[in-house]
Design a protein around this motif. Structure first.
Motif, PDB file in Angstrom:
ATOM      1  N   GLN A   1       0.481  -1.730  -2.859  1.00 19.62           N
ATOM      2  CA  GLN A   1      -0.267  -1.041  -3.902  1.00 19.62           C
ATOM      3  C   GLN A   1      -1.747  -1.203  -3.561  1.00 19.62           C
ATOM      4  N   VAL A   2      -2.457  -0.085  -3.496  1.00 17.05           N
ATOM      5  CA  VAL A   2      -3.853  -0.098  -3.062  1.00 17.05           C
ATOM      6  C   VAL A   2      -4.727   0.463  -4.177  1.00 17.05           C
ATOM      7  N   GLY A   3      -5.720  -0.313  -4.583  1.00 18.04           N
ATOM      8  CA  GLY A   3      -6.673   0.176  -5.569  1.00 18.04           C
ATOM      9  C   GLY A   3      -7.591   1.214  -4.940  1.00 18.04           C
ATOM     10  N   ILE A   4      -7.870   2.282  -5.670  1.00 14.03           N
ATOM     11  CA  ILE A   4      -8.664   3.397  -5.169  1.00 14.03           C
ATOM     12  C   ILE A   4      -9.920   3.550  -6.031  1.00 14.03           C
ATOM     13  N   GLU A   5     -11.063   3.681  -5.374  1.00 13.85           N
ATOM     14  CA  GLU A   5     -12.301   3.908  -6.120  1.00 13.85           C
ATOM     15  C   GLU A   5     -12.197   5.178  -6.951  1.00 13.85           C
ATOM     16  N   ASP A   6     -12.548   5.081  -8.218  1.00 12.10           N
ATOM     17  CA  ASP A   6     -12.588   6.246  -9.117  1.00 12.10           C
ATOM     18  C   ASP A   6     -11.245   6.960  -9.199  1.00 12.10           C
ATOM     19  N   GLY A   7     -10.169   6.205  -9.124  1.00 12.44           N
ATOM     20  CA  GLY A   7      -8.863   6.838  -9.236  1.00 12.44           C
ATOM     21  C   GLY A   7      -7.775   5.817  -9.513  1.00 12.44           C
ATOM     22  N   ALA A   8      -6.574   6.312  -9.790  1.00 17.91           N
ATOM     23  CA  ALA A   8      -5.442   5.434 -10.041  1.00 17.91           C
ATOM     24  C   ALA A   8      -4.989   4.786  -8.735  1.00 17.91           C
ATOM     25  N   PRO A   9      -4.395   3.600  -8.801  1.00 17.10           N
ATOM     26  CA  PRO A   9      -3.878   2.972  -7.587  1.00 17.10           C
ATOM     27  C   PRO A   9      -2.828   3.859  -6.929  1.00 17.10           C
ATOM     28  N   LEU A  10      -2.700   3.725  -5.616  1.00 18.70           N
ATOM     29  CA  LEU A  10      -1.696   4.437  -4.842  1.00 18.70           C
ATOM     30  C   LEU A  10      -0.789   3.427  -4.154  1.00 18.70           C
ATOM     31  N   VAL A  11       0.356   3.925  -3.686  1.00 18.97           N
ATOM     32  CA  VAL A  11       1.299   3.083  -2.948  1.00 18.97           C
ATOM     33  C   VAL A  11       1.374   3.604  -1.521  1.00 18.97           C
ATOM     34  N   ALA A  12       1.120   2.721  -0.559  1.00 15.32           N
ATOM     35  CA  ALA A  12       1.180   3.076   0.860  1.00 15.32           C
ATOM     36  C   ALA A  12       2.397   2.412   1.482  1.00 15.32           C
ATOM     37  N   LYS A  13       3.233   3.212   2.117  1.00 13.54           N
ATOM     38  CA  LYS A  13       4.462   2.720   2.751  1.00 13.54           C
ATOM     39  C   LYS A  13       4.320   2.869   4.259  1.00 13.54           C
ATOM     40  N   PHE A  14       4.341   1.737   4.967  1.00  9.23           N
ATOM     41  CA  PHE A  14       4.260   1.715   6.417  1.00  9.23           C
ATOM     42  C   PHE A  14       5.673   1.506   6.972  1.00  9.23           C
ATOM     43  N   TYR A  15       6.124   2.465   7.744  1.00 13.43           N
ATOM     44  CA  TYR A  15       7.506   2.454   8.225  1.00 13.43           C
ATOM     45  C   TYR A  15       7.675   1.449   9.368  1.00 13.43           C
ATOM     46  N   ARG A  16       8.834   0.794   9.376  1.00 11.30           N
ATOM     47  CA  ARG A  16       9.135  -0.143  10.460  1.00 11.30           C
ATOM     48  C   ARG A  16       9.078   0.596  11.798  1.00 11.30           C
ATOM     49  N   PRO A  17       8.275   0.112  12.717  1.00  3.29           N
ATOM     50  CA  PRO A  17       8.162   0.796  14.010  1.00  3.29           C
ATOM     51  C   PRO A  17       9.513   0.932  14.711  1.00  3.29           C
ATOM     52  N   ALA A  18       9.720   2.085  15.302  1.00  2.00           N
ATOM     53  CA  ALA A  18      10.872   2.382  16.176  1.00  2.00           C
ATOM     54  C   ALA A  18      12.184   2.541  15.424  1.00  2.00           C
ATOM     55  N   ARG A  19      12.181   2.422  14.100  1.00  2.00           N
ATOM     56  CA  ARG A  19      13.459   2.566  13.395  1.00  2.00           C
ATOM     57  C   ARG A  19      13.876   4.031  13.309  1.00  2.00           C
ATOM     58  N   TRP A  20      12.981   4.883  12.805  1.00  2.00           N
ATOM     59  CA  TRP A  20      13.267   6.303  12.684  1.00  2.00           C
ATOM     60  C   TRP A  20      12.319   7.091  13.580  1.00  2.00           C
ATOM     61  N   THR A  21      12.744   8.271  13.987  1.00  2.00           N
ATOM     62  CA  THR A  21      11.824   9.201  14.622  1.00  2.00           C
ATOM     63  C   THR A  21      10.934   9.821  13.557  1.00  2.00           C
ATOM     64  N   ASP A  22       9.813  10.402  14.007  1.00  2.00           N
ATOM     65  CA  ASP A  22       8.964  11.128  13.066  1.00  2.00           C
ATOM     66  C   ASP A  22       9.759  12.230  12.368  1.00  2.00           C
ATOM     67  N   ALA A  23      10.597  12.931  13.138  1.00  2.00           N
ATOM     68  CA  ALA A  23      11.365  14.040  12.563  1.00  2.00           C
ATOM     69  C   ALA A  23      12.300  13.553  11.461  1.00  2.00           C
ATOM     70  N   ALA A  24      12.918  12.366  11.642  1.00  4.23           N
ATOM     71  CA  ALA A  24      13.824  11.833  10.626  1.00  4.23           C
ATOM     72  C   ALA A  24      13.062  11.424   9.371  1.00  4.23           C
ATOM     73  N   ILE A  25      11.874  10.848   9.544  1.00  6.61           N
ATOM     74  CA  ILE A  25      11.063  10.475   8.379  1.00  6.61           C
ATOM     75  C   ILE A  25      10.631  11.732   7.630  1.00  6.61           C
ATOM     76  N   LEU A  26      10.192  12.729   8.372  1.00  4.53           N
ATOM     77  CA  LEU A  26       9.755  13.972   7.730  1.00  4.53           C
ATOM     78  C   LEU A  26      10.898  14.646   6.989  1.00  4.53           C
ATOM     79  N   GLU A  27      12.112  14.519   7.507  1.00  6.61           N
ATOM     80  CA  GLU A  27      13.257  15.115   6.831  1.00  6.61           C
ATOM     81  C   GLU A  27      13.538  14.393   5.511  1.00  6.61           C
TER      82      GLU A  27
END
Length: 326
Positions: free
Chosen positions: A41-67
């Motif tokens: 959870q990341v606090g944002i200046e002048d806005g509501a907090p956002l959630v950033a999800k960092f994917y485990r490297p090498a688990r999925w391809t970009d295409a699979a994540i995008l799907e």
């Protein structure tokens, strides 16, 4: 191609990744409960907090994540309560210093009260809606839930990488083989079934409940499979309890999507596959320091003794009649 590991995902890296997208943080950063990926959870200046999800490297391809992200967006466009990734600069999947990540609006909630019959019916309605959309077209980049990937491959990984204690090796090999035979028989009894795009990991921890009902989160394990995969983890307790709970879920589910009762032959088979897959999942991540800290009981003599006992119990459970025959 080399991939970074999570040890290099420092707080500065997380904040710099968001600032790279034009999202200026106020410096507040809170790690949320996640092991497969890293979620903040990341606090944002002048806005509501956002959630950033960092994917485990090498688990999925970009295409699979995008799907996965596209499926969730498709559900959101049909007004199904999910939390889609934000489109930032025309993209939902972003890259920074070798990491892939997505950004989501923060959405609060509490765990659903699965002992409440109205709650189960409400959950069933929304799962029926999810499956009605999931059945419209197939995944092309994400895998299927099958015996090979959820049972045979995990068993083989554990045996090939010396995780089973030597004095339990013969017992594990025997009980795993018997368990997989039981799984095959369950699938044979069910016959040829429709498969569709699923949530894939639909347990109470992936549902946020508010006064407006449930929001389904974390489609990271979304894949193709039988509909009952998204239902059976909502059931617990003695057989009579699970029969009642199933009836409550299906009362809502079938308002939007027909359930093939032959799939009930798969409930204990799918539970067995999950047990085998989970053990191998922990083993495959055992070099990640976060796993050793979060799961200190794994890979002990006691753990493997209990795992073997659980599989023996599942062999017996797979021989019982399906729930609707209670």
């Amino acid at each position: 191609m080399t991939h970074p590991n999570f040890s290099s995902l420092t707080p500065d890296c997380v904040l710099n990744a968001l600032e790279h997208l034009g999202l200026r943080s106020d410096g507040r950063l809170l790690a949320l409960n996640s092991y497969e990926n890293r979620v903040y959870q990341v606090g944002i200046e002048d806005g509501a907090p956002l959630v950033a999800k960092f994917y485990r490297p090498a688990r999925w391809t970009d295409a699979a994540i995008l799907e996965e992200l596209a499926f969730v967006q498709e559900l959101a466009e049909r007004e199904i309560p999910v939390v889609p990734a934000l489109d930032i600069g025309g993209k939902t999947l972003h890259h920074f210093e070798g990491f892939r990540f997505a950004v989501f609006p923060k959405h609060g909630g509490r765990a659903p009260e699965l002992e409440d019959r109205d709650t189960l019916e409400w959950m069933g309605r929304f799962l029926g809606r999810i499956h009605a959309i999931g059945a419209l077209k197939p995944f092309t980049q994400r895998p299927a839930l099958d015996i090979a990937s959820f049972g045979i491959a995990p068993r083989d990984y554990l045996l090939a990488n010396d995780f089973i204690p030597p004095d339990l090796l013969a017992a594990y090999r025997s009980v795993a083989d018997q368990s997989l035979d039981g799984v095959r028989h369950g699938f044979d009894r069910a016959g040829k079934l429709q498969t569709l795009r699923l949530h894939g990991d639909c347990h109470a921890g992936n549902v946020l409940w508010t006064d407006d009902g449930p929001h389904f989160v974390d489609f990271d394990d979304s894949r193709t499979g039988p509909a009952v995969q998204d239902l059976w983890m909502l059931l617990s307790g003695e057989r009579a309890d699970r029969v009642r709970q199933l009836g409550d879920v299906l009362a809502g589910y079938e308002d939007f999507f027909e359930f093939d009762t032959r799939e009930l032959h798969l409930v204990e088979a799918l539970r067995t596959l999950r047990l085998i897959h989970y053990a191998a999942w922990l083993a495959q991540r055992w070099d990640d320091p976060a796993f050793k800290q979060a799961f200190p009981w794994f890979n002990t003599q006691h753990y493997w003794q209990n795992h073997i006992l659980e599989l023996r119990e599942q062999i017996a459970a797979m021989d019982e009649p399906p729930l609707w025959q209670s």
